[in-house]
Design an enzyme around this catalytic site. Structure first.
Site, PDB file in Angstrom:
ATOM      1  N   HIS A 116       0.865  -1.180   0.000  1.00 56.23           N
ATOM      2  CA  HIS A 116       0.000   0.000   0.000  1.00 56.23           C
ATOM      3  C   HIS A 116       0.904   1.233   0.000  1.00 56.23           C
ATOM      4  CE1 HIS A 116      -2.732   2.968   1.880  1.00 56.23           C
ATOM      5  NE2 HIS A 116      -3.738   2.186   1.521  1.00 56.23           N
ATOM      6  N   ASP A 173       3.102  -4.654   8.035  1.00 57.10           N
ATOM      7  CA  ASP A 173       1.896  -3.845   7.921  1.00 57.10           C
ATOM      8  C   ASP A 173       0.704  -4.787   8.097  1.00 57.10           C
ATOM      9  OD1 ASP A 173      -0.381  -2.584   7.015  1.00 57.10           O
ATOM     10  OD2 ASP A 173       0.550  -1.692   5.241  1.00 57.10           O
ATOM     11  N   GLN A 185      -4.473  -5.158   6.957  1.00 61.06           N
ATOM     12  CA  GLN A 185      -5.481  -6.057   6.368  1.00 61.06           C
ATOM     13  C   GLN A 185      -5.435  -7.451   6.994  1.00 61.06           C
ATOM     14  OE1 GLN A 185      -7.823  -5.119   4.297  1.00 61.06           O
ATOM     15  NE2 GLN A 185      -7.048  -3.104   3.728  1.00 61.06           N
ATOM     16  N   LYS A 240     -10.378  -0.659  10.515  1.00 61.06           N
ATOM     17  CA  LYS A 240     -10.514  -1.809   9.620  1.00 61.06           C
ATOM     18  C   LYS A 240     -10.823  -3.079  10.421  1.00 61.06           C
ATOM     19  CE  LYS A 240      -7.187   0.093   6.325  1.00 61.06           C
ATOM     20  NZ  LYS A 240      -7.938   0.428   5.109  1.00 61.06           N
ATOM     21  N   CYS A 246      -4.730   2.498  -3.735  1.00 60.38           N
ATOM     22  CA  CYS A 246      -3.520   2.982  -3.050  1.00 60.38           C
ATOM     23  C   CYS A 246      -2.351   2.026  -3.272  1.00 60.38           C
ATOM     24  CB  CYS A 246      -3.740   3.161  -1.559  1.00 60.38           C
ATOM     25  SG  CYS A 246      -4.831   4.502  -1.166  1.00 60.38           S
TER      26      CYS A 246
HETATM   27  N1  PMP Z   1      -1.674  -0.658   4.661  1.00 55.45           N
HETATM   28  C1  PMP Z   1      -2.618  -1.400   4.089  1.00 55.45           C
HETATM   29  C2  PMP Z   1      -2.293  -2.780   3.619  1.00 55.45           C
HETATM   30  C3  PMP Z   1      -3.908  -0.887   3.959  1.00 55.45           C
HETATM   31  O1  PMP Z   1      -4.866  -1.611   3.376  1.00 55.45           O
HETATM   32  C4  PMP Z   1      -4.187   0.420   4.436  1.00 55.45           C
HETATM   33  C5  PMP Z   1      -5.562   1.041   4.303  1.00 55.45           C
HETATM   34  N2  PMP Z   1      -6.180   0.834   3.075  1.00 55.45           N
HETATM   35  C6  PMP Z   1      -3.148   1.148   5.037  1.00 55.45           C
HETATM   36  C7  PMP Z   1      -1.918   0.571   5.128  1.00 55.45           C
HETATM   37  C8  PMP Z   1      -3.377   2.528   5.557  1.00 55.45           C
HETATM   38  O2  PMP Z   1      -4.232   2.491   6.657  1.00 55.45           O
HETATM   39  P1  PMP Z   1      -4.808   3.845   7.267  1.00 55.45           P
HETATM   40  O3  PMP Z   1      -5.358   4.628   6.124  1.00 55.45           O
HETATM   41  O4  PMP Z   1      -5.863   3.392   8.224  1.00 55.45           O
HETATM   42  O5  PMP Z   1      -3.667   4.537   7.953  1.00 55.45           O
END
Ligand code: PMP
Length: 414
Positions: free
Chosen positions: A122, A199, A202, A225, A363
């Site tokens: 991401h 990270d 997910q 999430k 993203c």
């Molecule tokens: N890493 C991953 C794998 C994600 O899916 C996301 C959110 N889509 C993020 C980081 C960023 O998370 P946040 O916007 O809650 O900071």
């Protein structure tokens, strides 16, 4: 057995209608819905107990401080960290990763040092490392992704070197759903003397996570999430490492003593929590964890595996639909394209049927490029989704294809 009807009762929003149709919410990877008990817990604190944490000797302040620290303990237990001071509250995964890139980068990364990330990250796990590269003259190396959506693990030994300071890898891909072999990555990185940030944005809502067993150095995730509130997230870090890292933001709470000549910093975890935290959000996160554990992560994982299997099976019956990524170990995140149909058109028409999916680059622009597309459609499922909702998605896509193939698109955003 997982009782889906009972679980859906916990989420009032699932009864909403969108464009006159029952809501089919398949955008859980972007944010899950929250059960009423999380919202009620936060409301109760706002209505009855609100006062700033760690600052007062008065009753309400002590109540909120106690609840904030109990939530920290809940998080510690949930991810099986050794100590509560290894749990740092942040605004979310993004801020947690930026904290590490800034603070660990400041202390441990020098010109020519290397950071390894993967092709499926991401943007939140790419851009902070690029910024570190700019600041420190570091080198960024990329672990590729195979066609089926798995990491090309055989490339990792070649990328690791004595100059590698950190490997940053997602536990579960937000696009492909792939569950990465993080233990294997961590073992290889540690053998090369490098640290690992995982990270978990997910992952925590889908799988049991044990940071000690995994032996990661850092683990980041977001409350929103995992059925908790927005604005709160967690950075787990190993105590011995966090101690050696400088604070990244200065202000109240992160200090022990402030003199104009010199300031001394607070102990963990407060050293990394400058300013008033979102303590009511943190309390909401604690409640979300209680909720998840009342169902059980193993049960949730099994339920979602069944949903994901059914969804993949159903989507494959649609001619012209191309699934991106079919790794053997995956979570219920499914991305696809449809021949001759722009994802934005599909997303917009599905919305008119009450079906919420994500469309765009998720993203993860480098990963889009890897698959030779500019955007995808993503259905990301949660435990409260039903087989009937998956049928609605399948039928909805068939309708969209018929509509769009039988005439020029009336939608203007190509
Ligand atoms: N890493 C991953 C794998 C994600 O899916 C996301 C959110 N889509 C993020 C980081 C960023 O998370 P946040 O916007 O809650 O900071």
């Amino acid at each position: 057995m997982f009782n889906v009807n009972q679980t859906r009762e916990d989420f009032p929003i699932l009864k909403e209608r969108v464009h006159g149709k029952p809501l089919v919410y398949l955008d859980n990877g972007a944010t899950t819905q929250r059960p009423a008990r999380v919202i009620e817990k936060m409301t109760e604190y706002y209505l009855r107990y609100n006062a700033n944490v760690h600052r007062g000797v008065h009753h309400l302040s002590n109540l909120c401080t106690g609840a904030n620290e109990r939530a920290r303990e809940r998080v510690r237990d949930f991810i099986h960290a050794r100590q509560a001071e290894e749990i740092i509250f942040t605004r979310g995964t993004t801020e947690a990763i930026n904290l590490v890139a800034y603070s660990y980068g400041e202390a441990f990364v020098n010109p020519g040092d290397e950071i390894i990330i993967t092709e499926m990250e991401h943007h939140a796990n790419i851009v902070p490392w690029q910024m570190l590269r700019e600041r420190k003259g570091a080198v960024l190396k990329i672990l590729p992704v195979r066609d089926n959506g798995e990491l090309a693990m055989e490339e990792l030994p070649r990328l690791l070197s004595r100059a590698t300071r950190l490997v940053a890898v997602t536990h579960v891909s937000n696009v492909l759903g792939t569950i990465n072999p993080v233990r294997q990555v961590i073992e290889a990185a540690h053998a090369a003397g490098a640290r690992v940030l995982v990270d978990g944005a997910q992952a925590v809502q889908h799988l049991p996570v044990d940071v000690q067993d995994m032996d990661c150095d850092f683990y980041a995730f977001s409350a929103h999430k995992m059925y908790g509130p927005t604005g709160v997230g967690v950075l787990y870090g190993k105590n011995e490492l966090l101690r050696k890292m400088p604070p990244w933001q200065g202000g109240g709470e992160m200090i022990k003593e402030v003199r104009f000549e010199k300031t001394t910093y607070n102990d963990l975890p407060f050293k990394f929590e400058a300013g008033t935290p979102d303590f009511i959000g943190v309390i909401g996160l604690g409640e979300a964890i209680d909720y998840l554990e009342s169902i059980g992560m193993t049960r949730i994982a099994a339920r979602e595996e069944e949903l994901a299997r059914y969804a993949r099976q159903q989507l494959k019956t649609i001619p012209g639909l191309v699934l991106h990524g079919e790794a053997p170990r995956s979570s219920p995140v499914i991305s696809f394209g449809i021949e001759g149909v722009h994802p934005l058109d599909a997303g917009t028409l599905l919305d008119h049927l009450g079906i919420a999916v994500r469309t765009g680059q998720m993203c993860a622009e480098p990963l889009m490029r890897r698959y030779g597309v500019t955007s995808m459609i993503r259905a990301s499922l949660a435990m409260y989704n039903t087989l009937e909702e998956i049928d609605a998605l399948r039928d909805g896509i068939r309708r969209v294809i018929t509509l769009l193939r039988n005439g020029p698109s009336t939608l203007q955003h190509r």
